[in-house]
Scaffold this motif. Structure first.
Motif, PDB file in Angstrom:
ATOM      1  N   LYS A 433      12.108  -0.720  -8.232  1.00 46.43           N
ATOM      2  CA  LYS A 433      11.673  -1.006  -6.861  1.00 46.43           C
ATOM      3  C   LYS A 433      12.095   0.131  -5.920  1.00 46.43           C
ATOM      4  N   ARG A 434      13.323   0.610  -6.084  1.00 45.24           N
ATOM      5  CA  ARG A 434      13.819   1.694  -5.227  1.00 45.24           C
ATOM      6  C   ARG A 434      13.076   3.001  -5.521  1.00 45.24           C
ATOM      7  N   VAL A 435      12.786   3.258  -6.791  1.00 48.28           N
ATOM      8  CA  VAL A 435      12.068   4.481  -7.150  1.00 48.28           C
ATOM      9  C   VAL A 435      10.670   4.472  -6.536  1.00 48.28           C
ATOM     10  N   ILE A 436       9.981   3.353  -6.649  1.00 48.83           N
ATOM     11  CA  ILE A 436       8.630   3.259  -6.100  1.00 48.83           C
ATOM     12  C   ILE A 436       8.655   3.328  -4.576  1.00 48.83           C
ATOM     13  N   ALA A 437       9.675   2.747  -3.955  1.00 48.30           N
ATOM     14  CA  ALA A 437       9.825   2.859  -2.500  1.00 48.30           C
ATOM     15  C   ALA A 437      10.001   4.322  -2.103  1.00 48.30           C
ATOM     16  N   ALA A 443       5.202  10.158  -0.393  1.00 51.88           N
ATOM     17  CA  ALA A 443       3.752  10.354  -0.339  1.00 51.88           C
ATOM     18  C   ALA A 443       3.254  10.339   1.101  1.00 51.88           C
ATOM     19  N   CYS A 444       3.775   9.420   1.906  1.00 51.23           N
ATOM     20  CA  CYS A 444       3.385   9.365   3.313  1.00 51.23           C
ATOM     21  C   CYS A 444       3.844  10.619   4.063  1.00 51.23           C
ATOM     22  N   GLN A 445       5.031  11.106   3.711  1.00 52.07           N
ATOM     23  CA  GLN A 445       5.524  12.343   4.316  1.00 52.07           C
ATOM     24  C   GLN A 445       4.598  13.508   3.963  1.00 52.07           C
ATOM     25  N   ALA A 446       4.193  13.580   2.707  1.00 53.30           N
ATOM     26  CA  ALA A 446       3.312  14.665   2.259  1.00 53.30           C
ATOM     27  C   ALA A 446       1.955  14.593   2.951  1.00 53.30           C
ATOM     28  N   ILE A 447       1.435  13.377   3.090  1.00 51.54           N
ATOM     29  CA  ILE A 447       0.136  13.191   3.747  1.00 51.54           C
ATOM     30  C   ILE A 447       0.174  13.706   5.187  1.00 51.54           C
ATOM     31  N   ASP A 448       1.314  13.543   5.852  1.00 54.14           N
ATOM     32  CA  ASP A 448       1.433  13.991   7.242  1.00 54.14           C
ATOM     33  C   ASP A 448       1.418  15.510   7.380  1.00 54.14           C
ATOM     34  N   PHE A 449       1.637  16.219   6.285  1.00 50.00           N
ATOM     35  CA  PHE A 449       1.563  17.684   6.338  1.00 50.00           C
ATOM     36  C   PHE A 449       0.125  18.189   6.222  1.00 50.00           C
ATOM     37  N   ARG A 450      -0.787  17.316   5.884  1.00 49.62           N
ATOM     38  CA  ARG A 450      -2.187  17.724   5.738  1.00 49.62           C
ATOM     39  C   ARG A 450      -2.991  17.211   6.944  1.00 49.62           C
ATOM     40  N   GLU A 451      -3.832  18.047   7.464  1.00 45.14           N
ATOM     41  CA  GLU A 451      -4.640  17.671   8.627  1.00 45.14           C
ATOM     42  C   GLU A 451      -6.116  17.790   8.286  1.00 45.14           C
ATOM     43  N   THR A 465       1.228   0.586   7.114  1.00 40.03           N
ATOM     44  CA  THR A 465       2.310  -0.381   6.925  1.00 40.03           C
ATOM     45  C   THR A 465       3.644   0.331   6.728  1.00 40.03           C
ATOM     46  N   VAL A 466       3.634   1.389   5.924  1.00 38.65           N
ATOM     47  CA  VAL A 466       4.863   2.157   5.699  1.00 38.65           C
ATOM     48  C   VAL A 466       5.308   2.818   7.002  1.00 38.65           C
ATOM     49  N   ARG A 467       4.346   3.398   7.716  1.00 35.74           N
ATOM     50  CA  ARG A 467       4.700   4.085   8.963  1.00 35.74           C
ATOM     51  C   ARG A 467       5.188   3.121  10.053  1.00 35.74           C
ATOM     52  N   LYS A 485      14.643   0.524   4.218  1.00 33.05           N
ATOM     53  CA  LYS A 485      13.566  -0.096   4.994  1.00 33.05           C
ATOM     54  C   LYS A 485      12.302  -0.236   4.153  1.00 33.05           C
ATOM     55  N   VAL A 486      11.987   0.812   3.395  1.00 34.41           N
ATOM     56  CA  VAL A 486      10.772   0.765   2.575  1.00 34.41           C
ATOM     57  C   VAL A 486      10.977  -0.162   1.378  1.00 34.41           C
ATOM     58  N   THR A 487      12.184  -0.166   0.821  1.00 31.12           N
ATOM     59  CA  THR A 487      12.479  -1.081  -0.282  1.00 31.12           C
ATOM     60  C   THR A 487      12.339  -2.523   0.174  1.00 31.12           C
ATOM     61  N   ASP A 488      12.878  -2.842   1.343  1.00 33.52           N
ATOM     62  CA  ASP A 488      12.741  -4.190   1.897  1.00 33.52           C
ATOM     63  C   ASP A 488      11.270  -4.507   2.168  1.00 33.52           C
TER      64      ASP A 488
END
Length: 495
Positions: A433-437, A443-451, A465-467, A485-488
């Motif tokens: 669960k922690r690894v997937i979190a 992944a969300c961080q990486a997506i924010d680097f692309r425009e 939801t993650v953001r 926070k993401v794990t929860d």
């Protein structure tokens, strides 16, 4: 108030989770009551006629050849509970204790155990009123059933042991008194009927299966987000490829990835940027799918066990009393070992995708997903921590079921270790669960680097939801609080 009717035949995984976690109440089916009463009449007749029947008018285990008088039958059952309550370690969580109580009540309601209806009702009253026995997690060999932990379950019923009531730890006698439940003087066969079964391993494992089904879905969401963040190739998910291999889990996973990424402009076609992706991206359906199939297999076995008779001896309707081995936990032990392996693989491939997100030699993103690398470490150590968890899982995934050790003077010379297997699979699940979190957050961080790109229909909802829980990490901050926070978040079924 939500109510579950039990009859020993039709309890579902969803109902178990509702009683364990949402405090649904429980009632015995009226037809089941008749079976319970008939079974008890057979036991009373055996005692009255002074017949020699294991566990009713004899001792237990190696003491099966010791005859017990009618006058001592009640004392025998009380002694059984007190002597067998020798568990060790931390106490099981309240939700697991509730699941144990429900499963034992459900098995007894089938009418093959010889328990009095009033005694079974006491157990159900405890469940409904929130008297939760303190049950140590260690001490069961998984055959004859879960003797030690189930004995701890029974202690408050007889005014002994400890329990939790309204969030407070107290003596079993006090908890019963405060809840307005009378304690029980056990009659012939009742102590054995209450503790000779596989309900502890099955309760732990059933909740694990329930959570594993949800986590496997979330692993697909994390994989889809990573696939988009790395501009992965969608051709590998073409259903024509998966239909010709025919594994259900593989086909389901490919469909989900395509649904999640529908409308995405991040996703690429074969040959657009690359000809092929690495296995951790390209083989998501094959790996996630295999784990789904394994989880579904274990679910099938668990639901069977949840509605089974796991006593010894068994009281049949015609009066026959059979000493068999239904208490042996091997069907659950093998399943829970398999569950742990299946979950480990979800963690293993997730950690590899995480590595591809943070390693700038494997992508075109900033190293460790941070703007000012060097001053900031970004997601560097999140991968370390994930690697530690998946490596720990490799140790935990070693099967417990291949071990056995003789007990009761070698009368009980092969045991299942099913409860250990169930507990290990829980530890693996929490690690995964922690690894997937971590993968989701990266992944969300990486997506924010692309425009200039658009997420898929499903991945956009997941990203939002993650953001809502964690922000883009512009400068280094304490990472474990963000990861928690993401794990929860993914622990919540709404995700």
């Amino acid at each position: 108030m939500n109510n579950i009717i039990i009859n020993g035949e039709s309890l579902t995984l969803e109902e178990l989770a509702a009683v364990a976690r949402k405090r649904y109440t429980v009632k015995i089916d009226e037809q089941a009551k008749d079976k319970i009463l008939q079974s008890r009449k057979i036991v009373d007749k055996i005692v009255k006629e002074n017949k020699v029947v294991y566990g009713i008018t004899t001792g237990f285990g190696k003491f099966a050849n010791v005859k017990i008088s009618e006058g001592d039958c009640s004392k025998l059952q009380r002694n059984l509970i007190m002597s067998h309550a020798c568990g060790a370690g931390d106490n099981l969580p309240t939700e697991v204790v509730r699941a144990i109580m429900l499963l034992r009540a459900n098995a007894l309601s089938k009418g093959f155990s010889g328990i009095r209806l009033s005694t079974l009702q006491t157990l159900i009253d405890m469940l409904n009123k929130g008297v939760h026995p303190l049950i140590p997690e260690k001490g069961s060999l998984g055959a004859s059933g879960d003797l030690a932990p189930l004995a701890h379950m029974v202690l408050p019923m007889i005014g002994e042991g400890e329990a939790e009531y309204k969030g407070e730890r107290m003596s079993g006698a006090q908890a019963m008194k405060l809840a307005g439940i009378s304690t029980v003087q056990l009659a012939a066969k009742e102590g054995l009927a209450l503790i000779n079964g596989t309900q502890v391993m099955t309760a732990v494992g059933a909740l694990n299966v329930y959570d594993s089904i949800n986590l496997s879905r979330i692993s697909d969401i994390a994989a889809a987000l990573t696939l988009e963040a790395l501009r992965g190739i969608k051709d590998a998910f073409d259903l024509r490829t998966h239909m010709i291999r025919r594994h259900d889990g593989q086909i389901v996973t490919a469909k989900r990835i395509l649904e999640l990424t529908e409308g995405s402009t991040f996703i690429t076609n074969q040959g657009e940027l690359r000809v092929q992706d690495a296995y951790s991206l390209r083989c998501i359906p094959q790996v996630h799918g295999a784990s789904k199939d394994a989880i579904n297999y274990v679910k099938e076995k668990v639901v069977i066990e949840m509605n089974s008779v796991t006593d010894n001896p068994i009281i049949l309707e015609n009066g026959d009393v059979i000493s068999g081995g239904n208490f042996h936990g091997q069907p659950m032990a093998l399943g829970f070992d398999f569950l742990g392996i299946a979950l480990s693989e979800l963690g293993n491939i997730s950690e590899r995708r995480l590595e591809r997100l943070v390693n700038s030699q494997l992508n075109d993103l900033p190293a460790f997903l941070t703007k000012n690398g060097g001053l900031n470490s970004g997601f560097m150590i999140t991968q370390y921590a994930a690697a530690a968890l998946v490596s720990e899982n490799k140790v935990l995934a070693h099967p417990a079921s291949v071990d056995s050790i003789p007990s009761s003077a070698n009368q009980e010379d092969h045991v299942s270790m099913g409860t250990i297997a169930a507990r290990k699979s829980r530890s693996i699940l929490e690690n995964v669960k922690r690894v997937i979190a971590t993968e989701l957050m990266a992944a969300c961080q990486a997506i924010d680097f692309r425009e200039g790109y658009k997420l898929g229909k499903g991945t956009q909802a997941a990203y939002d939801t993650v953001r809502a829980a964690v922000d883009f990490i512009d400068k280094d901050k304490i990472m474990y609080t963000e990861l928690k926070k993401v794990t929860d978040l993914i622990t919540d079924e709404k995700f």
